[in-house]
Design a protein around this motif. Sequence first.
Motif, PDB file in Angstrom:
ATOM      1  N   THR A 126      -6.557  -3.156   5.823  1.00 47.94           N
ATOM      2  CA  THR A 126      -6.169  -3.160   4.415  1.00 47.94           C
ATOM      3  C   THR A 126      -6.834  -4.302   3.649  1.00 47.94           C
ATOM      4  O   THR A 126      -7.437  -5.205   4.243  1.00 47.94           O
ATOM      5  CB  THR A 126      -4.637  -3.263   4.284  1.00 47.94           C
ATOM      6  OG1 THR A 126      -4.258  -2.917   2.945  1.00 47.94           O
ATOM      7  CG2 THR A 126      -4.151  -4.667   4.611  1.00 47.94           C
ATOM      8  N   ASN A 127      -6.700  -4.288   2.345  1.00 46.83           N
ATOM      9  CA  ASN A 127      -7.311  -5.317   1.491  1.00 46.83           C
ATOM     10  C   ASN A 127      -6.385  -6.525   1.396  1.00 46.83           C
ATOM     11  O   ASN A 127      -5.649  -6.692   0.417  1.00 46.83           O
ATOM     12  CB  ASN A 127      -7.603  -4.732   0.106  1.00 46.83           C
ATOM     13  CG  ASN A 127      -8.326  -5.718  -0.798  1.00 46.83           C
ATOM     14  OD1 ASN A 127      -8.613  -6.850  -0.406  1.00 46.83           O
ATOM     15  ND2 ASN A 127      -8.602  -5.295  -2.015  1.00 46.83           N
TER      16      ASN A 127
ATOM     17  N   VAL B   4       5.486  -9.321  -0.853  1.00 49.53           N
ATOM     18  CA  VAL B   4       4.177  -8.882  -0.351  1.00 49.53           C
ATOM     19  C   VAL B   4       4.399  -8.186   0.993  1.00 49.53           C
ATOM     20  O   VAL B   4       4.863  -8.806   1.954  1.00 49.53           O
ATOM     21  CB  VAL B   4       3.208 -10.059  -0.206  1.00 49.53           C
ATOM     22  CG1 VAL B   4       1.833  -9.561   0.261  1.00 49.53           C
ATOM     23  CG2 VAL B   4       3.076 -10.816  -1.520  1.00 49.53           C
ATOM     24  N   HIS B   5       4.061  -6.921   1.059  1.00 52.56           N
ATOM     25  CA  HIS B   5       4.394  -6.072   2.202  1.00 52.56           C
ATOM     26  C   HIS B   5       3.117  -5.606   2.885  1.00 52.56           C
ATOM     27  O   HIS B   5       2.207  -5.080   2.244  1.00 52.56           O
ATOM     28  CB  HIS B   5       5.205  -4.876   1.698  1.00 52.56           C
ATOM     29  CG  HIS B   5       5.469  -3.827   2.727  1.00 52.56           C
ATOM     30  ND1 HIS B   5       4.620  -2.752   2.935  1.00 52.56           N
ATOM     31  CD2 HIS B   5       6.483  -3.672   3.608  1.00 52.56           C
ATOM     32  CE1 HIS B   5       5.118  -1.987   3.895  1.00 52.56           C
ATOM     33  NE2 HIS B   5       6.239  -2.511   4.319  1.00 52.56           N
ATOM     34  N   LEU B   6       3.053  -5.780   4.225  1.00 56.17           N
ATOM     35  CA  LEU B   6       1.926  -5.333   5.054  1.00 56.17           C
ATOM     36  C   LEU B   6       2.417  -4.264   6.022  1.00 56.17           C
ATOM     37  O   LEU B   6       3.333  -4.494   6.801  1.00 56.17           O
ATOM     38  CB  LEU B   6       1.328  -6.506   5.840  1.00 56.17           C
ATOM     39  CG  LEU B   6       0.293  -7.386   5.138  1.00 56.17           C
ATOM     40  CD1 LEU B   6      -0.960  -6.601   4.827  1.00 56.17           C
ATOM     41  CD2 LEU B   6       0.859  -8.048   3.903  1.00 56.17           C
ATOM     42  N   GLU B   7       1.798  -3.102   5.985  1.00 61.05           N
ATOM     43  CA  GLU B   7       2.225  -1.972   6.792  1.00 61.05           C
ATOM     44  C   GLU B   7       1.559  -1.935   8.169  1.00 61.05           C
ATOM     45  O   GLU B   7       2.032  -1.252   9.079  1.00 61.05           O
ATOM     46  CB  GLU B   7       1.897  -0.671   6.031  1.00 61.05           C
ATOM     47  CG  GLU B   7       2.265   0.614   6.727  1.00 61.05           C
ATOM     48  CD  GLU B   7       3.760   0.927   6.690  1.00 61.05           C
ATOM     49  OE1 GLU B   7       4.152   1.968   7.240  1.00 61.05           O
ATOM     50  OE2 GLU B   7       4.518   0.116   6.120  1.00 61.05           O
TER      51      GLU B   7
ATOM     52  N   ALA C  16       0.818  -1.215   0.000  1.00 65.76           N
ATOM     53  CA  ALA C  16       0.000   0.000   0.000  1.00 65.76           C
ATOM     54  C   ALA C  16       0.847   1.258   0.000  1.00 65.76           C
ATOM     55  O   ALA C  16       0.333   2.337  -0.300  1.00 65.76           O
ATOM     56  CB  ALA C  16      -0.908   0.014   1.234  1.00 65.76           C
ATOM     57  N   VAL C  17       2.126   1.146   0.349  1.00 64.51           N
ATOM     58  CA  VAL C  17       2.923   2.344   0.607  1.00 64.51           C
ATOM     59  C   VAL C  17       3.893   2.631  -0.525  1.00 64.51           C
ATOM     60  O   VAL C  17       4.463   1.734  -1.143  1.00 64.51           O
ATOM     61  CB  VAL C  17       3.674   2.243   1.953  1.00 64.51           C
ATOM     62  CG1 VAL C  17       2.680   2.133   3.097  1.00 64.51           C
ATOM     63  CG2 VAL C  17       4.624   1.063   1.981  1.00 64.51           C
TER      64      VAL C  17
END
Length: 396
Positions: free
Chosen positions: A265-266, A286-289, A238-239
């Motif tokens: 988030t999705n 795959v990055h999750l903030e 997302a970023v």
Amino acid sequence: MKLLFLIADGMGGWPLDETDGQTTLEAAHTPNMDKLVRRASVGRCRTVPEGMPPGSDIANMSLLGFDPSEYHTGRGPIEAAAQGLELDPDDLVFRMNLVNLTSLDEDGTMLDYSAGHISSDKSVPLVEKLQNELGSDLVQFYPGIQYRHLLVIRGGARMAESELDIRPPHDLTNQSIAEDIKTYAKSDLLNSLVRKAHEILKESGTEAVSIWPWGQGRPLILPGFKETFGMKGAVISAVDLIKGLGRASGLEVVDIEGATGLVDTNYEGKVEAAMKFLEDGDFVFVHLEGPDESGHMGSIKDKVTSIERFDSRVLAPLYEKYGADSAFMVACDHFTPIKTRTHDSEPVPFMLSYPESEDSGLDSFSEKNSASTGLMINKGSDLMRWVLDQISQAEK
């Protein structure tokens, strides 16, 4: 063999009294990570080179296999790469937060580095207003998402970059901004822009009462990922900083509708995008903030929730589809401890699992268990090559 890097930004942390001495990773219900760790190479990686600040820009550059001490020029240039901005070599690019302050002077306090996690539909018009009223051939404001935007000073690299050491606003929550106000004052141009923007924004009716330019540098140049590591890859996040690292290194950048960088988030959209890319691609990052943002907010509940959702809604479906014949690297980029609400450069836990992995003797994935193995990758940018070497040896 497909290679999946699953990165939970800021997931690492320290034991908390509120969780009976557990870290948020230990307190979270993570059956999928705990299953994966049983057959994996488990250890720690120093993603932040000594002497460099523990930012996500530096740490994720390391995880992608590029040495920040050689390639990093600043946070702003990475996010400019995400937007595909056309820059000259002597341009100076700032990351520009919209923030909430008590006052823009030496008596001021940073109330919120994200202006209440302002939404893009409110923040983008504000940045466009700044461009209309303050922009010029020399100074340009570029809207991003939520509170994250850009300020470009054309030809500004001639400014004394070393004298403009402005602290990241997420390091200053509820703290004095006196030191940074003095720093802004070293540049007549920057000081004037910040003050004029404050006069405009304080009448906006939002928590965004000021801009906070920081993380400046010259444009980013990275080697090609495919040419360096021999894989067709993509980044999913997302970023903008992850998108910027991806675009600068020639990785495909996948935009996900509804990806917020927060707990909500999705997740499913990111998983679906990863699966679609891997139909003919080799590597996904795959990055999750969410864990990082929760750490900055000091929310134990949200950080635990975001880790649990990473486990159940990202790792679980991807492992179900690819676990039989693919390699999984699960890690965080840096610690974001609840106690400090900012980043820490402590080595991060990681695990690498693939079909030929041997038993680790561990029954859960945690900071403590990762440290117990003694495996340490001291230079973070070496991790990617180490992973590829492990896979190559297993395939022989």
